[in-house]
Scaffold this motif. Structure first.
Motif, short mmCIF file in Angstrom:
data_model
loop_
_atom_site.label_atom_id
_atom_site.label_comp_id
_atom_site.label_asym_id
_atom_site.label_seq_id
_atom_site.Cartn_x
_atom_site.Cartn_y
_atom_site.Cartn_z
N GLY A 133 0.89 -1.19 -0.02
CA GLY A 133 0.30 0.01 -0.19
C GLY A 133 0.55 1.15 -0.25
N ASN A 134 2.08 0.83 0.36
CA ASN A 134 2.54 2.41 0.51
C ASN A 134 4.16 1.96 -0.21
N THR A 135 4.85 0.95 0.64
CA THR A 135 6.35 1.22 -0.59
C THR A 135 6.41 -0.94 -1.48
N ASP A 136 7.03 -0.86 -2.22
CA ASP A 136 6.94 -2.17 -3.10
C ASP A 136 7.39 -3.71 -2.29
N CYS A 137 5.97 -4.28 -2.02
CA CYS A 137 6.86 -5.70 -1.16
C CYS A 137 8.05 -6.32 -1.26
N TYR A 138 8.05 -6.26 -3.27
CA TYR A 138 8.72 -6.51 -3.90
C TYR A 138 10.17 -6.26 -4.34
N GLN A 139 10.55 -5.10 -3.50
CA GLN A 139 11.55 -4.43 -3.97
C GLN A 139 12.87 -5.10 -4.16
N PRO A 140 14.26 -4.99 -4.58
CA PRO A 140 15.47 -5.72 -4.48
C PRO A 140 15.34 -6.52 -3.77
N ILE A 141 15.86 -6.28 -1.94
CA ILE A 141 16.00 -6.65 -0.58
C ILE A 141 15.31 -7.68 -0.24
N GLU A 142 14.12 -7.49 -0.71
CA GLU A 142 12.71 -9.29 -0.94
C GLU A 142 13.45 -10.59 -0.99
N PRO A 161 -7.54 -12.97 1.46
CA PRO A 161 -7.60 -12.58 0.17
C PRO A 161 -6.50 -11.48 0.19
N VAL A 162 -6.07 -12.08 -0.86
CA VAL A 162 -4.44 -11.27 -1.03
C VAL A 162 -4.39 -10.02 -1.96
N SER A 163 -4.39 -8.68 -2.91
CA SER A 163 -4.07 -7.84 -3.36
C SER A 163 -2.38 -7.64 -3.50
N ILE A 164 -1.90 -7.59 -4.67
CA ILE A 164 -0.43 -7.39 -4.80
C ILE A 164 0.24 -6.23 -5.42
N ILE A 165 0.96 -5.19 -5.12
CA ILE A 165 0.95 -3.78 -6.37
C ILE A 165 2.51 -3.66 -6.01
N THR A 166 3.43 -3.99 -7.43
CA THR A 166 4.91 -4.40 -7.55
C THR A 166 4.96 -3.97 -8.57
N LYS A 167 6.27 -3.50 -8.62
CA LYS A 167 6.49 -3.35 -10.51
C LYS A 167 8.40 -4.09 -10.62
N ASN A 168 7.98 -5.43 -9.68
CA ASN A 168 9.51 -6.17 -9.56
C ASN A 168 9.26 -7.69 -9.88
N GLU A 223 -0.68 -16.76 -17.33
CA GLU A 223 -0.46 -18.49 -17.62
C GLU A 223 -0.90 -19.22 -16.67
N LYS A 224 -1.09 -18.71 -15.23
CA LYS A 224 -0.71 -19.65 -13.99
C LYS A 224 -2.11 -19.27 -13.65
N GLY A 225 -2.88 -18.54 -14.60
CA GLY A 225 -4.15 -18.34 -14.04
C GLY A 225 -4.54 -17.59 -12.66
N ILE A 226 -3.15 -16.53 -12.75
CA ILE A 226 -3.05 -15.65 -11.63
C ILE A 226 -3.74 -14.71 -12.43
N PRO A 227 -4.92 -13.67 -12.14
CA PRO A 227 -5.47 -12.57 -12.33
C PRO A 227 -4.83 -11.55 -12.13
N CYS A 228 -4.25 -10.50 -12.92
CA CYS A 228 -3.57 -9.72 -13.23
C CYS A 228 -3.74 -8.39 -13.55
N ARG A 229 -3.84 -7.20 -12.97
CA ARG A 229 -4.37 -5.72 -13.26
C ARG A 229 -2.99 -4.89 -13.71
N VAL A 230 -2.94 -4.17 -14.87
CA VAL A 230 -2.27 -3.07 -15.15
C VAL A 230 -2.05 -1.86 -14.63
N MET A 231 -1.31 -1.57 -13.61
CA MET A 231 -1.20 -0.56 -13.21
C MET A 231 -0.56 0.74 -13.92
N VAL A 232 -1.15 1.68 -14.77
CA VAL A 232 -0.37 3.07 -15.30
C VAL A 232 -0.38 4.05 -14.78
N ALA A 233 0.69 3.69 -13.90
CA ALA A 233 0.49 5.04 -12.66
C ALA A 233 2.17 5.01 -11.93
#
Length: 356
Positions: A133-142, A161-168, A223-233
């Motif tokens: 919700g604030n910073t990327d949970c998949y940033q490099p140190i992850e 349920p979980v929703s993930i936002i990332t660019k990594n 391809e693995k059936g995981i629903p994806c949304r693209v955030m143009v943001a």
């Protein structure tokens, strides 16, 4: 002069300065240091700081993010996105929103343990919870710490349920957990793509995965059936606003089911950080970009008005909205993210059975 020719441009990081923290009385400067024969040395490497919070789930009650529950296993982000609204929150920890935000990362190793306690609170009713919700949970140190993976294991264990936002692309490491959760309608992934222009990305988001790399993530997850949304943001008028249709089409071609967008806003210290950056990275069009951002926010770089702060208004914002809507109709018509299944949640003591 391009930023490659600009000797003042600090490559490898987004912010070019450490802005003053309004919560601190004192500050230090590196120029005009009296009595020193040598330049003051700074630690330019990424540093980790441990935090042991007592709770990990935050709830937003702002009108345009009402009842959004989120978890941030990290504060600060090494990606270095120049526009990031989360930069301001770094000041609460006594750091700068500028270079400190990218180089001083706060980690919460006990996040999975706290999440499990949260799920077992008396009276807890399952709700979708957002990672990042604030910073990327998949940033490099992850890659090394695996705190986010630990959180996902807890989400799967309790069927929440979980929703993930990332660019990594580190998210692909956890495709085993996400595919199992998606099979139960318990997972959504939102991939943020700001630009497909690699030269722009290197300046705008210096330590992120390439735009093409993020499209590949959408394809592999889909391809693995995981629903994806693209955030143009965020959309930054004059820098990436013309790319909206291309990004949405490319994401749709790789399986994205939905899209979202926001218009950049430069609140707090971000206004100073971004203004300094754009004059160094794009000196020939810096004033135009800043004026177009102001045109979206009633003549100001910053905007805190609920309902308008993320979408903007005015003729520049309206043209962005129209371009976005047309792209969604053309490339995503008939698609939608599947609803979450909230009925599967199982607390530690098991489901309560009804007597009637």
């Amino acid at each position: 002069m391009s930023h490659e020719e600009n000797p003042e441009f600090f490559k490898g990081r987004g912010a070019q300065v450490n802005t003053h923290n309004k919560f601190l009385k004192n500050k230090y400067v590196l120029e005009h240091i009296e009595g020193l024969d040598e330049q003051l040395l700074e630690n330019t490497h990424t540093q980790l700081f441990e935090e042991n919070p007592k709770k990990i789930v935050s709830e937003s009650n702002s009108p345009d993010l009402s009842h959004m529950f989120s978890i941030n296993p990290y504060q600060g982000c090494e990606h270095g996105c120049i526009y990031c609204y989360a930069r301001n929150s770094h000041e609460y920890y006594g750091f700068s929103a500028g270079l400190d935000f990218e180089r001083k990362i706060i980690v919460k190793r006990n996040a999975p343990e706290l999440l499990e306690k949260y799920f077992n609170k008396k009276g807890y009713e399952p709700v979708p919870i957002v990672l990042s919700g604030n910073t990327d949970c998949y940033q490099p140190i992850e890659r090394k710490l695996k705190i986010t993976r630990g959180l996902l294991e807890v989400f799967l264990k309790y069927r929440n349920p979980v929703s993930i936002i990332t660019k990594n692309n580190v998210v692909l490491r956890d495709i085993d957990i996400l595919s199992e959760m998606a099979g139960m309608n318990l997972a959504h992934v939102n991939i943020s793509i700001t630009t497909l222009n690699e030269s722009l990305r290197q300046k705008l988001e210096p330590r992120t995965v390439t735009g093409m790399g993020r499209l590949a993530v959408i394809q592999k997850l889909s391809e693995k059936g995981i629903p994806c949304r693209v955030m143009v943001a965020p959309i930054i008028p004059g820098l990436n606003s013309s790319e909206i249709p291309d990004i949405i089409k490319a994401a749709a071609d790789r399986g994205a089911l939905s899209a979202g967008f926001t218009i950049v806003r430069l609140n707090g210290s971000i206004a100073e950080i971004f203004t300094d950056w754009v004059h160094k990275a794009f000196p020939e069009r810096a004033d135009k970009v800043l004026n177009m951002i102001k045109a979206c926010h009633n003549g100001q770089l910053n905007d805190s008005d609920f309902g308008r702060r993320m979408s903007g208004d005015g003729h520049v914002a309206q043209s962005i909205h129209q371009l976005y809507r047309m792209a969604c109709v053309r490339f995503l018509s008939g698609r939608e993210m599947p609803p979450y299944d909230l009925s599967l949640f199982t607390p530690k003591g098991g489901k309560q059975t009804s007597m009637f």
